[in-house]
Design a protein around this motif. Sequence first.
Motif, PDB file in Angstrom:
ATOM      1  N   GLN A   1     -44.472 -21.947 -35.020  1.00  0.00           N
ATOM      2  CA  GLN A   1     -43.325 -22.170 -34.037  1.00  0.00           C
ATOM      3  C   GLN A   1     -42.136 -22.016 -35.120  1.00  0.00           C
ATOM      4  OE1 GLN A   1     -41.405 -25.298 -31.637  1.00  0.00           O
ATOM      5  NE2 GLN A   1     -42.179 -23.757 -30.112  1.00  0.00           N
ATOM      6  N   ALA A   2     -41.288 -21.067 -34.942  1.00  0.00           N
ATOM      7  CA  ALA A   2     -39.813 -20.978 -35.608  1.00  0.00           C
ATOM      8  C   ALA A   2     -38.782 -21.513 -34.739  1.00  0.00           C
ATOM      9  CB  ALA A   2     -39.911 -19.735 -36.350  1.00  0.00           C
ATOM     10  N   LYS A   3     -37.971 -22.176 -35.112  1.00  0.00           N
ATOM     11  CA  LYS A   3     -36.892 -22.658 -34.337  1.00  0.00           C
ATOM     12  C   LYS A   3     -35.414 -22.374 -34.849  1.00  0.00           C
ATOM     13  CE  LYS A   3     -38.238 -25.884 -30.602  1.00  0.00           C
ATOM     14  NZ  LYS A   3     -38.065 -27.197 -30.008  1.00  0.00           N
ATOM     15  N   PHE A   4     -34.569 -21.894 -34.313  1.00  0.00           N
ATOM     16  CA  PHE A   4     -33.078 -21.803 -34.722  1.00  0.00           C
ATOM     17  C   PHE A   4     -32.033 -22.537 -33.743  1.00  0.00           C
ATOM     18  CE2 PHE A   4     -29.573 -18.712 -35.747  1.00  0.00           C
ATOM     19  CZ  PHE A   4     -28.710 -19.775 -36.975  1.00  0.00           C
ATOM     20  N   CYS A   5     -31.386 -23.564 -34.023  1.00  0.00           N
ATOM     21  CA  CYS A   5     -30.816 -24.461 -33.042  1.00  0.00           C
ATOM     22  C   CYS A   5     -29.185 -24.652 -33.576  1.00  0.00           C
ATOM     23  CB  CYS A   5     -31.528 -26.048 -32.833  1.00  0.00           C
ATOM     24  SG  CYS A   5     -33.051 -25.717 -32.362  1.00  0.00           S
ATOM     25  N   GLY A   6     -28.311 -24.659 -32.554  1.00  0.00           N
ATOM     26  CA  GLY A   6     -26.905 -24.728 -32.899  1.00  0.00           C
ATOM     27  C   GLY A   6     -26.221 -24.621 -31.744  1.00  0.00           C
ATOM     28  N   PRO A   7     -24.796 -24.650 -31.880  1.00  0.00           N
ATOM     29  CA  PRO A   7     -24.048 -24.377 -30.687  1.00  0.00           C
ATOM     30  C   PRO A   7     -23.622 -22.811 -30.404  1.00  0.00           C
ATOM     31  CG  PRO A   7     -22.716 -24.836 -32.542  1.00  0.00           C
ATOM     32  CD  PRO A   7     -24.088 -25.368 -32.891  1.00  0.00           C
ATOM     33  N   THR A   8     -23.560 -22.618 -29.177  1.00  0.00           N
ATOM     34  CA  THR A   8     -23.182 -21.351 -28.969  1.00  0.00           C
ATOM     35  C   THR A   8     -21.602 -20.832 -28.580  1.00  0.00           C
ATOM     36  OG1 THR A   8     -23.881 -21.765 -26.631  1.00  0.00           O
ATOM     37  CG2 THR A   8     -25.570 -20.958 -27.782  1.00  0.00           C
ATOM     38  N   ILE A   9     -21.022 -21.786 -28.722  1.00  0.00           N
ATOM     39  CA  ILE A   9     -19.473 -21.617 -28.886  1.00  0.00           C
ATOM     40  C   ILE A   9     -19.017 -22.248 -30.128  1.00  0.00           C
ATOM     41  CG2 ILE A   9     -17.338 -22.141 -27.810  1.00  0.00           C
ATOM     42  CD1 ILE A   9     -18.776 -22.545 -24.949  1.00  0.00           C
ATOM     43  N   LEU A  10     -18.209 -21.148 -30.858  1.00  0.00           N
ATOM     44  CA  LEU A  10     -17.764 -21.795 -32.140  1.00  0.00           C
ATOM     45  C   LEU A  10     -16.122 -21.350 -32.193  1.00  0.00           C
ATOM     46  CD1 LEU A  10     -18.601 -22.545 -35.080  1.00  0.00           C
ATOM     47  CD2 LEU A  10     -18.738 -19.835 -35.748  1.00  0.00           C
ATOM     48  N   LYS A  11     -15.377 -22.473 -32.453  1.00  0.00           N
ATOM     49  CA  LYS A  11     -14.139 -22.537 -32.691  1.00  0.00           C
ATOM     50  C   LYS A  11     -13.382 -22.217 -33.778  1.00  0.00           C
ATOM     51  CE  LYS A  11     -12.856 -24.475 -28.063  1.00  0.00           C
ATOM     52  NZ  LYS A  11     -12.258 -25.551 -27.269  1.00  0.00           N
ATOM     53  N   SER A  12     -14.105 -23.438 -34.955  1.00  0.00           N
ATOM     54  CA  SER A  12     -13.845 -23.309 -36.428  1.00  0.00           C
ATOM     55  C   SER A  12     -15.112 -23.563 -37.036  1.00  0.00           C
ATOM     56  CB  SER A  12     -12.790 -24.596 -36.409  1.00  0.00           C
ATOM     57  OG  SER A  12     -13.406 -25.719 -36.131  1.00  0.00           O
ATOM     58  N   THR A  13     -15.327 -24.627 -37.216  1.00  0.00           N
ATOM     59  CA  THR A  13     -16.946 -25.036 -37.932  1.00  0.00           C
ATOM     60  C   THR A  13     -17.933 -25.692 -36.905  1.00  0.00           C
ATOM     61  OG1 THR A  13     -16.169 -27.044 -38.801  1.00  0.00           O
ATOM     62  CG2 THR A  13     -15.655 -25.022 -40.154  1.00  0.00           C
ATOM     63  N   ASP A  14     -19.163 -25.466 -37.292  1.00  0.00           N
ATOM     64  CA  ASP A  14     -19.911 -26.355 -36.651  1.00  0.00           C
ATOM     65  C   ASP A  14     -21.496 -26.243 -37.382  1.00  0.00           C
ATOM     66  OD1 ASP A  14     -21.268 -28.240 -34.458  1.00  0.00           O
ATOM     67  OD2 ASP A  14     -20.021 -27.036 -33.068  1.00  0.00           O
ATOM     68  N   GLU A  15     -22.437 -26.961 -37.046  1.00  0.00           N
ATOM     69  CA  GLU A  15     -23.784 -27.202 -37.490  1.00  0.00           C
ATOM     70  C   GLU A  15     -24.948 -26.507 -37.132  1.00  0.00           C
ATOM     71  OE1 GLU A  15     -24.617 -31.175 -38.936  1.00  0.00           O
ATOM     72  OE2 GLU A  15     -22.584 -31.391 -40.157  1.00  0.00           O
ATOM     73  N   TYR A  16     -25.758 -25.932 -37.724  1.00  0.00           N
ATOM     74  CA  TYR A  16     -27.194 -25.293 -37.061  1.00  0.00           C
ATOM     75  C   TYR A  16     -28.130 -25.840 -37.916  1.00  0.00           C
ATOM     76  CZ  TYR A  16     -23.760 -22.394 -34.945  1.00  0.00           C
ATOM     77  OH  TYR A  16     -22.671 -21.863 -33.852  1.00  0.00           O
ATOM     78  N   LYS A  17     -29.354 -25.530 -37.389  1.00  0.00           N
ATOM     79  CA  LYS A  17     -30.597 -26.101 -38.247  1.00  0.00           C
ATOM     80  C   LYS A  17     -31.672 -24.968 -37.960  1.00  0.00           C
ATOM     81  CE  LYS A  17     -32.296 -29.278 -34.920  1.00  0.00           C
ATOM     82  NZ  LYS A  17     -32.677 -30.821 -34.566  1.00  0.00           N
ATOM     83  N   VAL A  18     -32.488 -24.862 -38.806  1.00  0.00           N
ATOM     84  CA  VAL A  18     -33.733 -24.205 -38.731  1.00  0.00           C
ATOM     85  C   VAL A  18     -34.993 -25.087 -39.108  1.00  0.00           C
ATOM     86  CG1 VAL A  18     -32.639 -21.978 -39.380  1.00  0.00           C
ATOM     87  CG2 VAL A  18     -33.537 -23.169 -41.032  1.00  0.00           C
ATOM     88  N   ILE A  19     -36.338 -24.657 -38.271  1.00  0.00           N
ATOM     89  CA  ILE A  19     -37.592 -25.255 -38.543  1.00  0.00           C
ATOM     90  C   ILE A  19     -38.822 -24.467 -38.325  1.00  0.00           C
ATOM     91  CG2 ILE A  19     -38.614 -26.924 -37.056  1.00  0.00           C
ATOM     92  CD1 ILE A  19     -36.348 -28.001 -35.596  1.00  0.00           C
ATOM     93  N   VAL A  20     -39.594 -24.806 -39.356  1.00  0.00           N
ATOM     94  CA  VAL A  20     -40.880 -24.070 -39.142  1.00  0.00           C
ATOM     95  C   VAL A  20     -41.866 -25.376 -38.925  1.00  0.00           C
ATOM     96  CG1 VAL A  20     -42.742 -22.879 -40.351  1.00  0.00           C
ATOM     97  CG2 VAL A  20     -40.357 -22.191 -40.660  1.00  0.00           C
TER      98      VAL A  20
END
Length: 424
Positions: free
Chosen positions: A222-241
């Motif tokens: 399983q591959a995952k890509f997670c994070g916010p779907t509304i971006l105003k300035s900066t935000d954090e995301y992560k990826v998983i295998v």
Amino acid sequence: MRCRAIFVLLLSLLMFGGVFSNSVYAKPSIISKISVTKFVLGIYDPNPIMNDDLRDARNTFAILRIQGNKLSGFLFYDLKLKRISKNIRIVESEYFDGYVILFDSKDTKNSIIGLQGNIYKNGTVWIFLQEIGKKDLIALSFEDKQLVEKLLKMKLPKERIDDISWSFKIVPPKINIREIASSREIILMGGVQQRCSYSTKAVYITSSWPTNSPTTYYIKVQAKFCGPTILKSTDEYKVIVKNLDEGRIVSYGTSYREVSGDTAFEIRGSSSRPIDIKVTVPYKDNPNEVQDLIIRVSGSIVNFGYNEVSWAIKWAADLITWALNLPPIPTKATQGPIFPPIIIEGGEEKNTLAVAYNNLNIGVPGQFLQIEGIVIRYNKGPSYDITRKFYALYNVPIYYGSSSNPSHVADVETQCSLRVIHTN
């Protein structure tokens, strides 16, 4: 009559100790308590193939002796009489209820190769051999519950070897890759609504001989890509295998069922075939816009279950153009210590990041690797309130076989995307 005469001759030699005298083997035995001598029946298959109906197989026989760390004896097959003397060791399997006879791969004398032996705890023993330079198969079987009782009393090492590993040495296994899930889920992270896009693919490997009892093992990646779907300035995301699940397919006549359990599958990154993860944010839509940038990775690389990993981070130079149709990006590569935070200095920001794991194994269901804190900055241009896609792309090498020497069988290639609204 000829077969009977040969059998009588061999049996006479056995009774007088001329063939299997202990004095023949000067080396000390690592399993000296084991001593088995058997007249063994089996089959000789000159051309083992996938979906073999065994119509060309012929009956054969052998006189074998397992004495300590030696397997010796005589084989009669294809109207030929062959002597065999092989160094062996016996280990307990982690994948089936029994033991495995392993042959010294460097021992090529007597023109016979030892493929593998399986000793099941119900007393059934199978030994698989092959003549050097040929594709044939010699399969011998006998019953010996006393042998199992002796092995049960010994503390033999355990290894990740299943009872069909030998078959892949003579006939390439059947391998299938199938996507079994692809979706998005809403999650809460710190009270803020975020989304995970995920893709799950299964790799299936099926034994090839004999067809009356084929075995299929599977691993789900399983591959995952997670994070916010509304971006105003900066935000954090992560990826998983993640090694989501593995096991075998069990047949119930008219139906099949997946039975989870540890298998000889593993996700493995090496210098020649690294686990590759890429994250890219969109380019500008027109010359007057400023592209989004990955400005830093604030968290460390997280890898549960292992304490050794080597890796390389770089700006991707050739990012799977078939998927995204993006122009090339200048390459920058660095090397770091174990579990380092990834630092992107000012002026080094790009819209694409790639991480390659070249010394990492994920062999147990539930284990995963994760890159956290990928900080993406929204660089405002003349157009706001637009929706763009962020992509994570994965290339995950899959191996099968003993943990000391597995074989590469497939690459799981997939991608996940998040639709991100850019707003003031």
